[in-house]
Enzyme design. Structure first.
Site, PDB file in Angstrom:
ATOM      1  N   LYS A 166     -30.957  30.164 -41.782  1.00  0.00           N
ATOM      2  CA  LYS A 166     -30.871  31.624 -41.764  1.00  0.00           C
ATOM      3  C   LYS A 166     -30.107  32.025 -40.509  1.00  0.00           C
ATOM      4  CE  LYS A 166     -33.921  35.506 -42.573  1.00  0.00           C
ATOM      5  NZ  LYS A 166     -34.830  36.167 -41.663  1.00  0.00           N
ATOM      6  N   HIS A 209     -29.607  35.325 -39.452  1.00  0.00           N
ATOM      7  CA  HIS A 209     -29.940  36.654 -38.929  1.00  0.00           C
ATOM      8  C   HIS A 209     -31.458  36.734 -38.790  1.00  0.00           C
ATOM      9  CE1 HIS A 209     -30.350  36.840 -43.268  1.00  0.00           C
ATOM     10  NE2 HIS A 209     -31.259  37.763 -43.066  1.00  0.00           N
TER      11      HIS A 209
END
Ligand code: OMP
Length: 211
Positions: A101, A103
């Site tokens: 991921k 963000h």
């Protein structure tokens, strides 16, 4: 016997099926256990109970429950809940993402910080490939994998002549907790006189890939 009760339940829910199946290891098996078909709320509750009982009976000492993506995630959640509900054991739990991921909070681990003695919760061990991936993830995070709880131990050979479970226990130094084993399935069919044609196929398969 808990193992038989669990297998009866898996047969009733069609999670455990007979036929011809190609496994991840490339072996052709006369049976397959598809934990994804435990797809009702009641299934998760019962599944959690079976795993939690086997974990408590084994006496394994652990700090955190880890569910490997994807199939281990709901299993780990059900087990964490059942350990609390039925055994008053309130343990943190975590799981991994398969995709990184970039963000938000970042990182590949979701849930509690991955630290201490970790108990992996997974569905099945055949040749032991999947479990090694989980061990790598846990070690990379700086935690110690101490055990793995599975629903079904297919009791097959791993990469060499030993069983996949023996390899996990001696090479990785981990305790394996299983709700049921292939031997339990064979005795269940023998004792109930059910599915004689499948029983022969199970015995032949065990003679070829068992230990
Ligand atoms: P190994 O990685 O060879 O130990 O195989 C375990 C994985 O195979 C499980 O996590 C499942 O994804 C899958 N599997 C089942 O789900 N049920 C079975 O009865 C057999 C397998 C398998 O492919 O061996």
């Amino acid at each position: 016997m808990t193992a038989h009760a669990f297998l009866e339940y898996a047969l009733q829910r069609d999670v455990l099926r007979f036929g011809e199946f190609t496994l991840k290891s490339g072996r052709t098996s006369p049976y397959f256990f598809n934990a994804g078909l435990f797809n009702r709320g009641s299934d998760l509750a019962r599944l959690g109970e079976f795993y939690a009982q086997a974990i408590v009976d084994s006496g394994i000492d652990f700090d955190l429950i880890f569910g490997p993506a994807y199939k281990g995630i709901p299993l780990a959640a059900a087990v964490a809940e059942a350990l609390y509900r039925d055994h008053d054991m309130d343990r943190p739990w975590a799981f991994n993402r398969k995709e990184a991921k970039d963000h938000g909070e970042g990182g590949n681990i979701v849930g509690a910080p991955l630290e201490g003695r970790v108990l992996i919760v997974d569905d099945v061990i055949t040749a032991g490939t999947a479990i090694r991936e989980s061990v790598d993830i846990i070690r990379a995070a700086g935690a110690s994998p101490v055990g793995v709880a599975i629903a079904l131990d297919r009791e097959e050979r791993g990469a060499g002549d030993r069983s996949a479970i023996q390899e996990v226990e001696s090479d990785l130094g981990m305790q394996v907790v299983r709700v049921a084993r292939l031997t339990d399935l064979v005795t269940l069919l023998e004792q109930t006189g059910r599915a004689p044609e499948h029983l022969d196929a199970l015995r032949a398969y065990r003679a070829e890939y068992g230990v």
